[in-house]
Design an enzyme around this catalytic site. Sequence first.
Site, PDB file in Angstrom:
ATOM      1  N   HIS A 119       9.443 -24.502   8.639  1.00 33.08           N
ATOM      2  CA  HIS A 119       8.337 -25.148   9.360  1.00 33.08           C
ATOM      3  C   HIS A 119       6.969 -24.875   8.755  1.00 33.08           C
ATOM      4  O   HIS A 119       6.073 -25.709   8.884  1.00 33.08           O
ATOM      5  CB  HIS A 119       8.325 -24.678  10.831  1.00 33.08           C
ATOM      6  CG  HIS A 119       9.431 -25.256  11.643  1.00 33.08           C
ATOM      7  ND1 HIS A 119       9.467 -25.198  13.016  1.00 33.08           N
ATOM      8  CD2 HIS A 119      10.564 -25.926  11.261  1.00 33.08           C
ATOM      9  CE1 HIS A 119      10.569 -25.793  13.458  1.00 33.08           C
ATOM     10  NE2 HIS A 119      11.253 -26.232  12.425  1.00 33.08           N
ATOM     11  N   GLY A 143      -1.986  -5.740   8.375  1.00 30.22           N
ATOM     12  CA  GLY A 143      -3.166  -5.741   7.500  1.00 30.22           C
ATOM     13  C   GLY A 143      -2.979  -6.686   6.316  1.00 30.22           C
ATOM     14  O   GLY A 143      -3.866  -7.490   5.992  1.00 30.22           O
ATOM     15  N   HIS A 179       6.209 -31.329   9.766  1.00 29.15           N
ATOM     16  CA  HIS A 179       5.594 -30.040   9.429  1.00 29.15           C
ATOM     17  C   HIS A 179       4.558 -30.197   8.306  1.00 29.15           C
ATOM     18  O   HIS A 179       3.587 -29.454   8.233  1.00 29.15           O
ATOM     19  CB  HIS A 179       6.670 -29.027   9.053  1.00 29.15           C
ATOM     20  CG  HIS A 179       7.688 -28.873  10.139  1.00 29.15           C
ATOM     21  ND1 HIS A 179       7.372 -28.375  11.376  1.00 29.15           N
ATOM     22  CD2 HIS A 179       8.996 -29.216  10.187  1.00 29.15           C
ATOM     23  CE1 HIS A 179       8.450 -28.390  12.154  1.00 29.15           C
ATOM     24  NE2 HIS A 179       9.444 -28.904  11.454  1.00 29.15           N
ATOM     25  N   ASP A 213       0.883  -1.169   0.000  1.00 28.37           N
ATOM     26  CA  ASP A 213       0.000   0.000   0.000  1.00 28.37           C
ATOM     27  C   ASP A 213       0.921   1.219   0.000  1.00 28.37           C
ATOM     28  O   ASP A 213       2.135   1.086  -0.203  1.00 28.37           O
ATOM     29  CB  ASP A 213      -0.995  -0.046   1.177  1.00 28.37           C
ATOM     30  CG  ASP A 213      -0.341   0.151   2.536  1.00 28.37           C
ATOM     31  OD1 ASP A 213       0.900   0.247   2.598  1.00 28.37           O
ATOM     32  OD2 ASP A 213      -1.078   0.208   3.533  1.00 28.37           O
ATOM     33  N   CYS A 269       2.933  -3.462   3.864  1.00 25.19           N
ATOM     34  CA  CYS A 269       2.129  -2.305   4.261  1.00 25.19           C
ATOM     35  C   CYS A 269       2.863  -1.623   5.406  1.00 25.19           C
ATOM     36  O   CYS A 269       4.052  -1.891   5.604  1.00 25.19           O
ATOM     37  CB  CYS A 269       0.690  -2.706   4.610  1.00 25.19           C
ATOM     38  SG  CYS A 269       0.520  -3.845   5.996  1.00 25.19           S
ATOM     39  N   GLY A 270       2.217  -0.764   6.162  1.00 26.95           N
ATOM     40  CA  GLY A 270       2.923  -0.024   7.208  1.00 26.95           C
ATOM     41  C   GLY A 270       3.494  -0.933   8.280  1.00 26.95           C
ATOM     42  O   GLY A 270       4.685  -0.903   8.572  1.00 26.95           O
ATOM     43  N   THR A 271       2.641  -1.758   8.862  1.00 28.85           N
ATOM     44  CA  THR A 271       3.084  -2.696   9.908  1.00 28.85           C
ATOM     45  C   THR A 271       3.271  -4.112   9.378  1.00 28.85           C
ATOM     46  O   THR A 271       3.909  -4.941  10.031  1.00 28.85           O
ATOM     47  CB  THR A 271       2.024  -2.790  11.021  1.00 28.85           C
ATOM     48  OG1 THR A 271       0.794  -3.213  10.414  1.00 28.85           O
ATOM     49  CG2 THR A 271       1.823  -1.457  11.720  1.00 28.85           C
TER      50      THR A 271
HETATM   51  C1  RB5 Z   1      -1.968   2.547   6.497  1.00 26.49           C
HETATM   52  O1  RB5 Z   1      -2.044   3.745   7.178  1.00 26.49           O
HETATM   53  C2  RB5 Z   1      -1.768   1.391   7.469  1.00 26.49           C
HETATM   54  O2  RB5 Z   1      -2.912   1.204   8.218  1.00 26.49           O
HETATM   55  C3  RB5 Z   1      -1.403   0.131   6.713  1.00 26.49           C
HETATM   56  O3  RB5 Z   1      -0.260   0.360   5.949  1.00 26.49           O
HETATM   57  C4  RB5 Z   1      -1.098  -1.112   7.534  1.00 26.49           C
HETATM   58  O4  RB5 Z   1      -0.140  -0.832   8.510  1.00 26.49           O
HETATM   59  C5  RB5 Z   1      -2.230  -1.875   8.037  1.00 26.49           C
HETATM   60  O5  RB5 Z   1      -2.119  -2.912   8.682  1.00 26.49           O
END
Ligand code: RB5
Length: 154
Positions: free
Chosen positions: A98, A70, A133, A8, A65-67
């Site tokens: 695994h 998602g 596994h 994203d 994505c950011g974290t």
């Molecule tokens: C976007 O702001 C953020 O929510 C997305 O990149 C992600 O981290 C979602 O899990």
Amino acid sequence: MIIAIASDHAGVQLKAEIKEFLISQGVDCRDLGPEGSSSVDYPDYGLKVAEMVSRGDVERGVLICGTGIGMSIVANKLPGVRAALCSEPVSARMSRLHNNANILVMGGRMIGAVMAQEIVKTWLATPFEGGRHEIRLGKITVIENKYSNEIKKS
Ligand code: RB5
């Protein structure tokens, strides 16, 4: 190996860096977007890669994505997808040994390009161990089939 990659807006910079790295490693890399840094919704792009992996159109995928959370949630909704969120190489190695992970997920706001490259390098080089596994992954497939059949019935 063919790898589909997407992100994203929060992962677009790291996606560009990892795409370049994958190409330098001789990987046939299919970039499914986005192209710019305008805000987009991660489920739209996570789905693109997860569908290709689930259908067997590509062997593996990379999502950012950011974290990474998602993208992991979305990708693991699809049958046959085993998406692993990794922020260091040990988890990347274990996800292959695994879990036979077929999608690598990373957080573009969590790790830098050098760490991400090490993760990708390890993830590409590590085979699935099989054996016990394989039995455990078979149980996951049973769960997947059971609940998708229930959804179809209702
Ligand atoms: C976007 O702001 C953020 O929510 C997305 O990149 C992600 O981290 C979602 O899990």
